[in-house]
Design a protein around this motif. Structure first.
Motif, PDB file in Angstrom:
ATOM      1  N   VAL A 213       0.829  -1.201   0.000  1.00  8.32           N
ATOM      2  CA  VAL A 213       0.000   0.000   0.000  1.00  8.32           C
ATOM      3  C   VAL A 213       0.869   1.258   0.000  1.00  8.32           C
ATOM      4  CG1 VAL A 213      -1.874  -1.174   1.185  1.00  8.32           C
ATOM      5  CG2 VAL A 213      -0.154   0.057   2.526  1.00  8.32           C
ATOM      6  N   ALA A 214       2.165   1.111   0.245  1.00  7.18           N
ATOM      7  CA  ALA A 214       3.082   2.255   0.249  1.00  7.18           C
ATOM      8  C   ALA A 214       3.230   2.817  -1.162  1.00  7.18           C
ATOM      9  CB  ALA A 214       4.445   1.829   0.796  1.00  7.18           C
ATOM     10  N   PRO A 215       3.673   4.080  -1.290  1.00  2.00           N
ATOM     11  CA  PRO A 215       3.918   4.652  -2.620  1.00  2.00           C
ATOM     12  C   PRO A 215       4.912   3.814  -3.417  1.00  2.00           C
ATOM     13  CG  PRO A 215       3.987   6.366  -0.936  1.00  2.00           C
ATOM     14  CD  PRO A 215       3.911   5.052  -0.212  1.00  2.00           C
ATOM     15  N   ALA A 216       4.826   3.896  -4.739  1.00  2.00           N
ATOM     16  CA  ALA A 216       5.671   3.073  -5.606  1.00  2.00           C
ATOM     17  C   ALA A 216       7.168   3.225  -5.336  1.00  2.00           C
ATOM     18  CB  ALA A 216       5.362   3.384  -7.069  1.00  2.00           C
ATOM     19  N   PRO A 217       7.695   4.439  -5.058  1.00  2.78           N
ATOM     20  CA  PRO A 217       9.130   4.525  -4.743  1.00  2.78           C
ATOM     21  C   PRO A 217       9.513   3.731  -3.504  1.00  2.78           C
ATOM     22  CG  PRO A 217       8.234   6.702  -5.240  1.00  2.78           C
ATOM     23  CD  PRO A 217       7.068   5.765  -5.129  1.00  2.78           C
ATOM     24  N   VAL A 218       8.608   3.679  -2.538  1.00  3.34           N
ATOM     25  CA  VAL A 218       8.881   2.903  -1.322  1.00  3.34           C
ATOM     26  C   VAL A 218       8.861   1.415  -1.637  1.00  3.34           C
ATOM     27  CG1 VAL A 218       8.105   2.395   1.027  1.00  3.34           C
ATOM     28  CG2 VAL A 218       7.889   4.714   0.112  1.00  3.34           C
ATOM     29  N   SER A 219       7.876   0.976  -2.424  1.00  8.00           N
ATOM     30  CA  SER A 219       7.818  -0.436  -2.811  1.00  8.00           C
ATOM     31  C   SER A 219       9.089  -0.842  -3.537  1.00  8.00           C
ATOM     32  CB  SER A 219       6.601  -0.681  -3.713  1.00  8.00           C
ATOM     33  OG  SER A 219       5.403  -0.378  -3.041  1.00  8.00           O
ATOM     34  N   ALA A 220       9.539   0.015  -4.450  1.00  7.28           N
ATOM     35  CA  ALA A 220      10.765  -0.275  -5.185  1.00  7.28           C
ATOM     36  C   ALA A 220      11.946  -0.384  -4.231  1.00  7.28           C
ATOM     37  CB  ALA A 220      11.015   0.830  -6.223  1.00  7.28           C
ATOM     38  N   LEU A 221      12.020   0.529  -3.266  1.00  2.00           N
ATOM     39  CA  LEU A 221      13.120   0.529  -2.303  1.00  2.00           C
ATOM     40  C   LEU A 221      13.091  -0.719  -1.432  1.00  2.00           C
ATOM     41  CD1 LEU A 221      15.342   2.708  -1.624  1.00  2.00           C
ATOM     42  CD2 LEU A 221      13.907   3.320   0.328  1.00  2.00           C
ATOM     43  N   LEU A 222      11.896  -1.087  -0.935  1.00  4.90           N
ATOM     44  CA  LEU A 222      11.768  -2.255  -0.058  1.00  4.90           C
ATOM     45  C   LEU A 222      12.199  -3.530  -0.771  1.00  4.90           C
ATOM     46  CD1 LEU A 222       8.306  -1.643   1.665  1.00  4.90           C
ATOM     47  CD2 LEU A 222      10.549  -1.237   2.642  1.00  4.90           C
ATOM     48  N   HIS A 223      11.826  -3.672  -2.039  1.00  5.78           N
ATOM     49  CA  HIS A 223      12.015  -4.934  -2.747  1.00  5.78           C
ATOM     50  C   HIS A 223      13.373  -5.051  -3.420  1.00  5.78           C
ATOM     51  CE1 HIS A 223       7.865  -6.683  -2.682  1.00  5.78           C
ATOM     52  NE2 HIS A 223       7.616  -5.454  -2.271  1.00  5.78           N
ATOM     53  N   ALA A 224      13.936  -3.929  -3.834  1.00  6.25           N
ATOM     54  CA  ALA A 224      15.153  -3.997  -4.632  1.00  6.25           C
ATOM     55  C   ALA A 224      16.423  -3.928  -3.804  1.00  6.25           C
ATOM     56  CB  ALA A 224      15.158  -2.863  -5.661  1.00  6.25           C
ATOM     57  N   VAL A 225      16.389  -3.207  -2.673  1.00  9.50           N
ATOM     58  CA  VAL A 225      17.652  -3.024  -1.965  1.00  9.50           C
ATOM     59  C   VAL A 225      17.505  -2.886  -0.464  1.00  9.50           C
ATOM     60  CG1 VAL A 225      17.636  -0.525  -2.392  1.00  9.50           C
ATOM     61  CG2 VAL A 225      19.784  -1.669  -1.935  1.00  9.50           C
ATOM     62  N   ALA A 226      16.551  -2.104   0.031  1.00  8.90           N
ATOM     63  CA  ALA A 226      16.626  -1.677   1.422  1.00  8.90           C
ATOM     64  C   ALA A 226      16.317  -2.789   2.423  1.00  8.90           C
ATOM     65  CB  ALA A 226      15.685  -0.495   1.658  1.00  8.90           C
ATOM     66  N   VAL A 227      15.183  -3.451   2.321  1.00 11.78           N
ATOM     67  CA  VAL A 227      14.741  -4.338   3.399  1.00 11.78           C
ATOM     68  C   VAL A 227      14.998  -5.806   3.070  1.00 11.78           C
ATOM     69  CG1 VAL A 227      12.776  -5.073   4.794  1.00 11.78           C
ATOM     70  CG2 VAL A 227      13.058  -2.664   4.223  1.00 11.78           C
ATOM     71  N   VAL A 228      14.377  -6.312   2.005  1.00 10.67           N
ATOM     72  CA  VAL A 228      14.541  -7.735   1.727  1.00 10.67           C
ATOM     73  C   VAL A 228      15.999  -8.081   1.426  1.00 10.67           C
ATOM     74  CG1 VAL A 228      12.169  -8.135   0.993  1.00 10.67           C
ATOM     75  CG2 VAL A 228      13.852  -7.401  -0.680  1.00 10.67           C
ATOM     76  N   LYS A 229      16.712  -7.170   0.762  1.00 10.31           N
ATOM     77  CA  LYS A 229      18.121  -7.427   0.481  1.00 10.31           C
ATOM     78  C   LYS A 229      18.958  -7.356   1.746  1.00 10.31           C
ATOM     79  CE  LYS A 229      18.094  -8.375  -3.787  1.00 10.31           C
ATOM     80  NZ  LYS A 229      18.219  -7.311  -4.764  1.00 10.31           N
ATOM     81  N   ALA A 230      18.543  -6.529   2.707  1.00  7.31           N
ATOM     82  CA  ALA A 230      19.268  -6.458   3.974  1.00  7.31           C
ATOM     83  C   ALA A 230      19.211  -7.810   4.683  1.00  7.31           C
ATOM     84  CB  ALA A 230      18.678  -5.367   4.862  1.00  7.31           C
ATOM     85  N   GLY A 231      18.037  -8.445   4.647  1.00  5.39           N
ATOM     86  CA  GLY A 231      17.926  -9.763   5.256  1.00  5.39           C
ATOM     87  C   GLY A 231      18.773 -10.798   4.547  1.00  5.39           C
ATOM     88  N   ALA A 232      18.698 -10.813   3.213  1.00  2.82           N
ATOM     89  CA  ALA A 232      19.494 -11.775   2.445  1.00  2.82           C
ATOM     90  C   ALA A 232      20.986 -11.518   2.618  1.00  2.82           C
ATOM     91  CB  ALA A 232      19.110 -11.699   0.968  1.00  2.82           C
ATOM     92  N   PHE A 233      21.386 -10.244   2.602  1.00  5.87           N
ATOM     93  CA  PHE A 233      22.791  -9.892   2.785  1.00  5.87           C
ATOM     94  C   PHE A 233      23.279 -10.337   4.168  1.00  5.87           C
ATOM     95  CE2 PHE A 233      26.074  -6.895   4.194  1.00  5.87           C
ATOM     96  CZ  PHE A 233      26.997  -6.992   3.161  1.00  5.87           C
ATOM     97  N   GLY A 234      22.435 -10.172   5.173  1.00  5.88           N
ATOM     98  CA  GLY A 234      22.801 -10.618   6.515  1.00  5.88           C
ATOM     99  C   GLY A 234      23.026 -12.120   6.587  1.00  5.88           C
ATOM    100  N   ILE A 235      22.203 -12.874   5.886  1.00  2.00           N
ATOM    101  CA  ILE A 235      22.383 -14.327   5.863  1.00  2.00           C
ATOM    102  C   ILE A 235      23.705 -14.685   5.201  1.00  2.00           C
ATOM    103  CG2 ILE A 235      21.467 -16.480   4.889  1.00  2.00           C
ATOM    104  CD1 ILE A 235      18.649 -15.328   5.389  1.00  2.00           C
ATOM    105  N   VAL A 236      24.065 -13.969   4.125  1.00  2.00           N
ATOM    106  CA  VAL A 236      25.368 -14.189   3.489  1.00  2.00           C
ATOM    107  C   VAL A 236      26.491 -13.944   4.484  1.00  2.00           C
ATOM    108  CG1 VAL A 236      26.945 -13.362   1.695  1.00  2.00           C
ATOM    109  CG2 VAL A 236      24.515 -13.626   1.185  1.00  2.00           C
TER     110      VAL A 236
END
Length: 503
Positions: free
Chosen positions: A238-261
């Protein structure tokens, strides 16, 4: 203290300082707000470029301030951190331009761009973290800075999504804290090192190491959207499109994956993870998430939710490659960290363009949109084909390496996971492409409105919405076509494996 030790701090400050200044601006100070945004991102890109140049020549970049017994605040630039920081910085530039155009007539822009810059600072700090304590600090800051972006619209749906987001991410942060605290009690918080630092503890503290790993993967798995910890992600759309792009491409989901690495390679190490039998459940969890996310995406009729479940699936390719414990699979995983970011941010930009220009939110409304917005639809097509893994896109390169990596270590069954997920990717993306190019356009679009130069008949949409889409789509295509060159994400991933992990 020389410039090389301060450079990691300056990279974090280059977005933190503009963000704090933006909070103080009035809504009508648009030019100054844009100037601060663009100055910050260009400065960050220059500093990251300087660090890339230095790391490529063997220089060390490290800043440390002790504040805990056996640990402290450590920022360091190595090949792995620079890959994530480079992705964050490039996409911050594109998303900043996109957000300026997207929010041109919206209220509360100073608040939005202030938190937006703080979010980037937290992401970059997390990437540059040199130990688990520093990583945990920025990981929690990332939660606090992204929450206001998720609830930015202030609607009941946004507030409900924000509550769900906080529940999941704060719970995940608590699990990560417990895991880090348990390891700290055993070893302190040494700096991340290739191959990990827990080998001497295997015999005496086997159970504690298994528990700490489970806690940390659980905490990181929330942001990485591993099943069943993914429930916040579709609701956050429901967030604005720039936020959705940020969450999915780099900021949040990638932070979790990067942490696992980081945990697998730089805290535990390949051999200890295998000796403790931790790679098999991690591999099974990643494979299950890949298939589940694809099936759920196929069931969605709202465009952004389909893209959200696609992220659930696609990010787990990174974790799958890590869990395979082989060098070629690791290269594919790290390359996909960049490739998926470029492709997914393109898709969310396109979804935002469709929504803001024509009022398109559902898949049934895409019929014929390629005739009205051909450049945006072409970028969407490139991103979707990349997600499927069609050559010569970036998605094909990383999936190819994952498949070869599975064969390299004898996990032939993983090929079946890759094939099934590829077919499911095609099943939920190809109909969108077909509708967009070959469907019959409606007599009128759901909610067509002029945006700057995007008036009907004169252009597709506002140029600040179109340029970032074309830029990231081109990068995603070039990452595949130029994969064999020395400056591609794939080549940098190989450098990481050779230099950092020694696999």
């Amino acid at each position: 203290m020389d410039w090389s030790s301060l450079l990691p701090v300056f990279i974090v400050l280059s977005s933190l300082v503009p963000g704090l200044l933006i909070f103080a601006l009035r809504e009508d100070q648009n030019r100054l707000r844009v100037l601060l945004n663009i100055t910050g991102v260009l400065l960050k890109l220059a500093l990251v470029g300087l660090m890339l140049w230095g790391v490529d020549r063997g220089m060390e970049f490290r800043f440390a301030v002790p504040f805990l017994p056996g640990g402290g605040l450590v920022l360091q630039g190595d090949a792995l951190s620079l890959q994530f920081v480079s992705l964050s910085s490039v996409l911050w530039l594109a998303t900043t331009i996109y957000a300026i155009g997207y929010l041109e007539d919206s209220p509360l822009r100073s608040r939005f761009f202030g938190y937006f810059s703080l979010c980037v600072s937290a992401t970059v700090g997390l990437a540059l973290a040199g130990n688990l304590v520093t990583f945990l600090l920025f990981y929690e800051l990332l939660t606090l800075t992204t929450f206001p972006l998720v609830v930015h619209r202030g609607t009941p749906q946004a507030l409900r999504a924000g509550r769900v987001y906080l529940t999941y991410t704060l719970g995940g942060g608590a699990l990560l804290l417990m895991g880090v605290a348990l390891l700290h009690s055993l070893t302190g918080s040494p700096e991340f090192v290739p191959g990990g630092y827990l080998q001497p503890l295997l015999d005496e503290h086997r159970s504690s190491l298994i528990l700490a790993f489970a806690l940390m993967i659980g905490g990181l798995g929330v942001k990485a959207a591993l099943v069943p910890l993914h429930g916040w992600l579709p609701q956050a759309m429901v967030a604005p499109a720039p936020v959705s792009a940020l969450l999915h491409a780099v900021a949040v989901v990638k932070a979790g994956a990067f942490g696992i690495v980081r945990v697998v390679y730089d805290v535990y190490g390949v051999e200890p993870v295998q000796a403790l039998g931790l790679n098999v459940p991690l591999l099974a969890l990643a494979a299950a998430t890949i298939i589940y996310g694809s099936i759920k995406a196929l069931q969605q009729q709202e465009l952004k939710k389909r893209l959200a479940y696609s992220t659930v699936s696609q990010v787990s390719y990174i974790i799958l490659g890590v869990a395979l414990m082989g060098p070629m699979a690791a290269v594919g995983a790290l390359a996909h960290l960049v490739h998926q970011g470029l492709m997914k941010v393109t898709l969310f930009y396109c979804a935002g363009n469709f929504a803001e220009t024509l009022g398109i939110h559902h898949i049934r409304e895409l019929d014929g949109v390629g005739r009205r917005m051909p450049l945006t639809m072409a970028a969407f097509t490139l991103g979707a084909l990349g997600m499927i893994g069609v050559p010569p896109t970036a998605g094909f390169i990383s999936k190819w390496y994952l498949g070869l990596g599975a064969l390299e270590v004898g996990w032939d069954g993983v090929l079946l996971v890759l094939v099934i997920s590829g077919l499911l990717n095609a099943a939920y993306f190809l109909p969108l492409i077909y509708r967009g190019w070959f469907g019959r356009p409606p007599a009128e679009w759901p909610d067509e409105r002029p945006l700057g130069t995007g008036r009907p008949g004169l252009g597709e949409t506002h140029w600040m919405l179109l340029v970032p889409v074309l830029f990231t789509a081109l990068l995603a295509l070039l990452a595949g076509i130029l994969a064999g060159t020395g400056f591609s994400p794939l080549a940098w991933s190989e450098l990481i494996i050779n230099r950092e992990f020694g696999l």
